[in-house]
Design an enzyme around this catalytic site. Sequence first.
Site, mmCIF file in Angstrom:
data_model
loop_
_atom_site.group_PDB
_atom_site.id
_atom_site.type_symbol
_atom_site.label_atom_id
_atom_site.label_comp_id
_atom_site.label_asym_id
_atom_site.label_seq_id
_atom_site.Cartn_x
_atom_site.Cartn_y
_atom_site.Cartn_z
ATOM 1 N N ASP A 181 0.895 -1.152 0.000
ATOM 2 C CA ASP A 181 0.000 0.000 0.000
ATOM 3 C C ASP A 181 0.931 1.198 0.000
ATOM 4 O O ASP A 181 1.540 1.511 1.022
ATOM 5 C CB ASP A 181 -0.875 0.002 1.261
ATOM 6 C CG ASP A 181 -1.866 1.154 1.239
ATOM 7 O OD1 ASP A 181 -1.476 2.269 0.853
ATOM 8 O OD2 ASP A 181 -3.039 0.948 1.608
ATOM 9 N N HIS A 182 1.067 1.852 -1.155
ATOM 10 C CA HIS A 182 2.161 2.819 -1.262
ATOM 11 C C HIS A 182 2.006 4.018 -0.324
ATOM 12 O O HIS A 182 2.973 4.693 -0.016
ATOM 13 C CB HIS A 182 2.390 3.260 -2.719
ATOM 14 C CG HIS A 182 1.412 4.278 -3.232
ATOM 15 N ND1 HIS A 182 0.184 3.944 -3.719
ATOM 16 C CD2 HIS A 182 1.493 5.627 -3.347
ATOM 17 C CE1 HIS A 182 -0.455 5.042 -4.099
ATOM 18 N NE2 HIS A 182 0.317 6.077 -3.892
ATOM 19 N N HIS A 244 -5.743 2.797 1.208
ATOM 20 C CA HIS A 244 -4.966 3.962 1.653
ATOM 21 C C HIS A 244 -5.605 4.684 2.840
ATOM 22 O O HIS A 244 -4.960 4.967 3.839
ATOM 23 C CB HIS A 244 -4.801 4.978 0.516
ATOM 24 C CG HIS A 244 -4.233 4.388 -0.742
ATOM 25 N ND1 HIS A 244 -3.268 3.421 -0.734
ATOM 26 C CD2 HIS A 244 -4.480 4.644 -2.056
ATOM 27 C CE1 HIS A 244 -2.952 3.106 -1.991
ATOM 28 N NE2 HIS A 244 -3.679 3.834 -2.805
HETATM 29 C C1 BG6 Z 1 -3.693 4.590 -6.363
HETATM 30 C C2 BG6 Z 1 -5.069 4.642 -6.963
HETATM 31 O O1 BG6 Z 1 -3.592 3.527 -5.463
HETATM 32 O O2 BG6 Z 1 -3.445 5.815 -5.692
HETATM 33 C C3 BG6 Z 1 -5.199 5.803 -7.911
HETATM 34 O O3 BG6 Z 1 -5.328 3.423 -7.668
HETATM 35 C C4 BG6 Z 1 -4.808 7.080 -7.229
HETATM 36 O O4 BG6 Z 1 -6.514 5.910 -8.439
HETATM 37 C C5 BG6 Z 1 -3.458 6.943 -6.533
HETATM 38 O O5 BG6 Z 1 -4.744 8.100 -8.210
HETATM 39 C C6 BG6 Z 1 -3.140 8.166 -5.688
HETATM 40 O O6 BG6 Z 1 -1.832 8.058 -5.202
HETATM 41 P P1 BG6 Z 1 -0.997 9.360 -4.818
HETATM 42 O O7 BG6 Z 1 0.279 8.823 -4.238
HETATM 43 O O8 BG6 Z 1 -0.798 10.128 -6.090
HETATM 44 O O9 BG6 Z 1 -1.828 10.123 -3.830
#
Ligand code: BG6
Length: 495
Positions: A181-182, A244
Site C-alpha cells: 500500500d504505497h 490507503h
Molecule cells: C492509487 C489509486 O492507489 O493511488 C489511484 O489506484 C490514485 O486511483 C493513486 O490516483 C493516488 O496516489 P498518490 O500517491 O498520487 O496520492
Amino acid sequence: KKPPYSLLFIFGGSGDLNYRKLIPALFNLYVDQRMPDRFAIYGIGRSEYTNDRYRDHLLKGIKEFSRRKDKGDGAWETFAKNVSYLQFDASDASCYTQITDCITAKEKEFGVTPIVIFYLAVAPQLVPVIAKNLQQLPSCFQRESTRIVVEKPFGHDLQSAHELNLLLSNIFEEEQIYRIDHYLGKETVQNILAFRFANALFEPIWNRNYIDHIQITASETVGVDGRGDYYEGSGALRDMVQNHILQLLCMIAMEPPLSFDANEIRNKKTDVLNAIRKITRESVHGFAVRGQYAGGWMMGKQVKSYRQEDKVAPQSGVETFAAVKFYIDNWRWQDVPFYVRTGKRMNSKATAISVVFRPAPVFSFPQEAAETWRSNRIIFSITPEADIRLRFQAKRPGTAMTLNPVNMMFKYKDEYEVAEPEAYETLLLDVMEGDATLFMRSDQVEASWKVIMPIIEAWQSRPPIDFPNYSPGSWGPEDSEALIARDGHNWITLP
Ligand code: BG6
C-alpha cells in the site's frame, strides 16, 4: 548498510506502474547508493522489446518521473546494464523456465544465493495465475529469501480477498508475502508514528477527552486517466478507502506499539480495523455519500464527465467520490467521529489528516476578543507539501486583547536538505531488506474489506439516481458537506 544481493522479476514490466514508479524508484535508490552491490531487474511482459529498446523506453520514464533525473554522469548507463526484459505470457506455465535460468545464472555469477523478488504489478485477475505458475518453479519457494510483492487491489471484495489469501498461503509463508500500500511508504505517513510515539507531549491528549473529531481528505484533480476499465470494476471506495484511507486512519488511531517489530505494529493496526463500528446496510445513507464527476471547465480546460471517459459505461453508476463517517468502538475513541473523503476531479490534489481538538472549556475573554474562534488543530499534510501544522489562538499585536488563530509549522523541505524518498523507494528497499512493517498482513486486508462491505453492498443494491452529482474542480457532491454539517462541522481545506 546496503541490502543483500537481489533479483527483481517485475510482472507488468511493460506497464504503467513499472514505467512511472518502480523503475524511477529503483534508479533513485541506485543514485543514492542504496541498491545492493549486485542486483538484476527483469521486466516481464507480453509486448515486444529487445533489451536495448526496453532500456530506452524506461529511460523516458526516468526523464519524466525520477527525482534524480538530472543525474547526467552516466548513472543511468551503469544502472541499465542490470535491467533486462523477458518477453512472455504470464499465464503460460511453460515460459517460467526463463526465470529459473536467470536465477541459476545469477547465482553462479554472484557466488551467493540472492534475494529473489517477484513483483506483481498486474491486473488483479492475473495474480492467482502467476502465483500458481511460480509454484511450479523448482526450489524457489523452499527458502525465505524468495518474496512476492502484490499490488493493490488485493481482491475485489471480502470473499475474493479471503480466497486470494488462502491461495497465496498455500504457496508462500506469510513472511514471504508483501501486500503493498504505497501510502504507507510516504514520509509524512511514517512520521505520524514518530510524532505520536516519540514525543511525550501529544499522546496524553490523543483521545476522546481532548479530540473532537478527525478528518482525512485525499482529493485528486485527475480523472480516471485512461484507467476506465479498471475503475469501472472498482470505484473510489475500493480504490482508495479500503486501502490507503483506512491505513491512514489506523496510523492516527492505533495504540502505542510495544516495539517496532513488524507484527507488533500490524497487530495494533488490525485492532483499530476490528474496532471500527459496523455500519449496517440499512444505515449506510447516514454514514456514507457517493458522487460521480460531471464534465465541465476545470483549471482552464474542458474535461469529460466520468461517463464520457474511455471504457466507461454511458450510464455508469460507479462512484468517483466517497465520503464516510466512521466510529471506533474502543476506550480511546468512543464517539469520536472520523470523517474521510476522497475523489477524482476535485478542487486540488491534497492528502491531509486533521485532528480537531475540543474547544477550551471556558472562554474567559470578552466575546469580541476573538475574530474567529476556532479550536486547536493538528494537521498532517501529506501532499502536496509534506508538513505538520499546529493551530492555536494567539494575541494579535496591539493594545487591545484580540485573538486570532495562528499556525506553528514543521516543513520537511525547510528542516532537511535531503529530498524525501518516494514512497516506492522506501517500500522496495524494505522488501529487499525483508522488513514487512509497512506492508499489509492477510488479516489486515480482510479486516478492512469487512469495514467497507456493507457500504459496497448497499450501494450496489440501490443504483444512484443523481449521477453525475458534482462539478469538476469542486469539493464533491453537496451531500458530502451535509454529512459533516449535520454534526456541526465543516470539511477542512488547506490553504
Ligand atoms: C492509487 C489509486 O492507489 O493511488 C489511484 O489506484 C490514485 O486511483 C493513486 O490516483 C493516488 O496516489 P498518490 O500517491 O498520487 O496520492
